[in-house]
Motif scaffolding. Structure first.
Motif, PDB file in Angstrom:
ATOM      1  N   GLY A  77     -76.797  33.113  10.730  1.00  0.00           N
ATOM      2  CA  GLY A  77     -75.984  33.449   9.575  1.00  0.00           C
ATOM      3  C   GLY A  77     -76.706  34.370   8.610  1.00  0.00           C
ATOM      4  O   GLY A  77     -76.349  34.455   7.428  1.00  0.00           O
ATOM      5  N   ALA A  78     -77.728  35.080   9.096  1.00  0.00           N
ATOM      6  CA  ALA A  78     -78.505  35.975   8.232  1.00  0.00           C
ATOM      7  C   ALA A  78     -77.622  37.064   7.637  1.00  0.00           C
ATOM      8  O   ALA A  78     -76.701  37.559   8.292  1.00  0.00           O
ATOM      9  N   ARG A  79     -77.914  37.406   6.410  1.00  0.00           N
ATOM     10  CA  ARG A  79     -77.225  38.511   5.745  1.00  0.00           C
ATOM     11  C   ARG A  79     -78.147  39.705   5.549  1.00  0.00           C
ATOM     12  O   ARG A  79     -77.716  40.758   5.093  1.00  0.00           O
ATOM     13  N   ARG A  80     -79.414  39.503   5.886  1.00  0.00           N
ATOM     14  CA  ARG A  80     -80.406  40.547   5.666  1.00  0.00           C
ATOM     15  C   ARG A  80     -81.330  40.614   6.872  1.00  0.00           C
ATOM     16  O   ARG A  80     -81.664  39.586   7.466  1.00  0.00           O
ATOM     17  N   VAL A  81     -81.730  41.824   7.253  1.00  0.00           N
ATOM     18  CA  VAL A  81     -82.724  42.015   8.306  1.00  0.00           C
ATOM     19  C   VAL A  81     -83.852  42.862   7.734  1.00  0.00           C
ATOM     20  O   VAL A  81     -83.608  43.919   7.138  1.00  0.00           O
ATOM     21  N   ILE A  82     -85.075  42.381   7.894  1.00  0.00           N
ATOM     22  CA  ILE A  82     -86.258  43.123   7.455  1.00  0.00           C
ATOM     23  C   ILE A  82     -87.156  43.299   8.667  1.00  0.00           C
ATOM     24  O   ILE A  82     -87.578  42.322   9.291  1.00  0.00           O
ATOM     25  N   THR A  83     -87.401  44.538   9.032  1.00  0.00           N
ATOM     26  CA  THR A  83     -88.279  44.822  10.164  1.00  0.00           C
ATOM     27  C   THR A  83     -89.692  45.060   9.646  1.00  0.00           C
ATOM     28  O   THR A  83     -89.887  45.526   8.524  1.00  0.00           O
ATOM     29  N   LEU A  84     -90.678  44.740  10.461  1.00  0.00           N
ATOM     30  CA  LEU A  84     -92.070  44.847  10.016  1.00  0.00           C
ATOM     31  C   LEU A  84     -92.835  45.944  10.741  1.00  0.00           C
ATOM     32  O   LEU A  84     -93.980  45.772  11.136  1.00  0.00           O
ATOM     33  N   GLY A  85     -92.195  47.092  10.900  1.00  0.00           N
ATOM     34  CA  GLY A  85     -92.907  48.260  11.398  1.00  0.00           C
ATOM     35  C   GLY A  85     -92.880  48.454  12.898  1.00  0.00           C
ATOM     36  O   GLY A  85     -92.597  47.537  13.668  1.00  0.00           O
ATOM     37  N   ASP A  86     -93.218  49.680  13.315  1.00  0.00           N
ATOM     38  CA  ASP A  86     -93.099  50.114  14.709  1.00  0.00           C
ATOM     39  C   ASP A  86     -91.695  49.793  15.210  1.00  0.00           C
ATOM     40  O   ASP A  86     -91.486  49.198  16.270  1.00  0.00           O
ATOM     41  N   ASN A  87     -90.727  50.222  14.411  1.00  0.00           N
ATOM     42  CA  ASN A  87     -89.318  49.999  14.724  1.00  0.00           C
ATOM     43  C   ASN A  87     -88.897  50.850  15.915  1.00  0.00           C
ATOM     44  O   ASN A  87     -88.191  50.393  16.797  1.00  0.00           O
TER      45      ASN A  87
END
Length: 240
Positions: A77-87
């Motif tokens: 049910g996440a409303r936010r996605v945060i990637t931590l690099g080397d996408n």
């Protein structure tokens, strides 16, 4: 804690820096209070990068990675996605996405509050798909960045190292992605997330590079979900 729709064996609840998190078997970290899904090292279009350099791999890694993100978003049910690099595996990777994968990414970034934290493979993203881009960010006192900063005294989450735990069980050698957590008196907890991308290898969780990156620390442990519980493997203990 916000319920999730994973099978009970596919995630484990954990504490980090005074916050509750859920570590999934698919190598994502969900932060219920923030309704945020954290993923590290997607390396989108790694397959097409290798193809350009003469090593032919199935060109579906980006689709698989994005589908797994969508599955994790649905389950948590996440409303936010945060990637931590080397996408992306390289800055030109955004231009190599096939129409299907590009459409998936456009839909995800349009419907979610999406933040790209850049890494050493994609310092200059030429196309952001409408998402926010940052070198690092702070959320509720936790620093989110691509590579762990040696000597960091604040709570920190990062990626970059693709940690894996290698164990032998009943004469079987098992290798699984894991998170690595360090704790130190007077300093914030620090965590290196497992790599999320379909075509990501791994570094031994107890390697000197990872131990050094999380130093100084009193303890450093590898953690992973197994049968609905968080399993801990001690990697380092400071001398008394």
């Amino acid at each position: 804690m916000v319920p999730v729709s994973f099978a009970p064996s596919n995630f484990a609840e954990m504490q980090f820096s005074g916050e509750e998190f859920i570590l999934t078997k698919s190598n994502a970290l969900y932060w219920p209070r923030e309704r945020a899904l954290l993923v590290a090292d997607l390396h989108l279009e790694k397959g097409s990068w290798y193809a350009r350099h003469g090593q032919m791999l199935p060109p579906y890694d980006s689709r698989e990675t994005l589908e797994r993100i969508a599955d994790n978003v649905k389950a948590t049910g996440a409303r936010r996605v945060i990637t931590l690099g080397d996408n992306f595996h390289d800055d030109a990777g955004t231009s190599r996405l096939d129409p299907y994968a590009a459409g998936m990414l456009e839909t995800l970034t349009r419907t979610l509050d999406w933040v790209w934290i850049t890494g050493n493979h994609d310092k200059n993203l030429p196309r952001t798909f409408g998402a926010e881009v940052a070198e690092e960010m702070e959320l509720n006192g936790i620093i989110l960045r691509h590579e762990a900063k040696p000597g960091e005294t604040r709570a920190e989450m990062s990626g970059h190292y693709h940690p894996k735990m290698r164990v032998t069980v009943r004469d079987r050698h098992i290798s699984r992605p894991c998170a690595v957590i360090s704790q130190s008196d007077g300093n914030g907890d620090r965590m290196i997330l497992p790599a999320f991308g379909a075509y990501t290898g791994g570094m031994d969780a107890g390697s000197a590079e990872i131990i050094t990156a999380l130093s100084p620390a009193n303890t450093i442990d590898a953690v992973l979900p197994a049968k609905g519980k968080l399993v801990t493997f001690p990697l380092y203990r400071a001398a008394a």
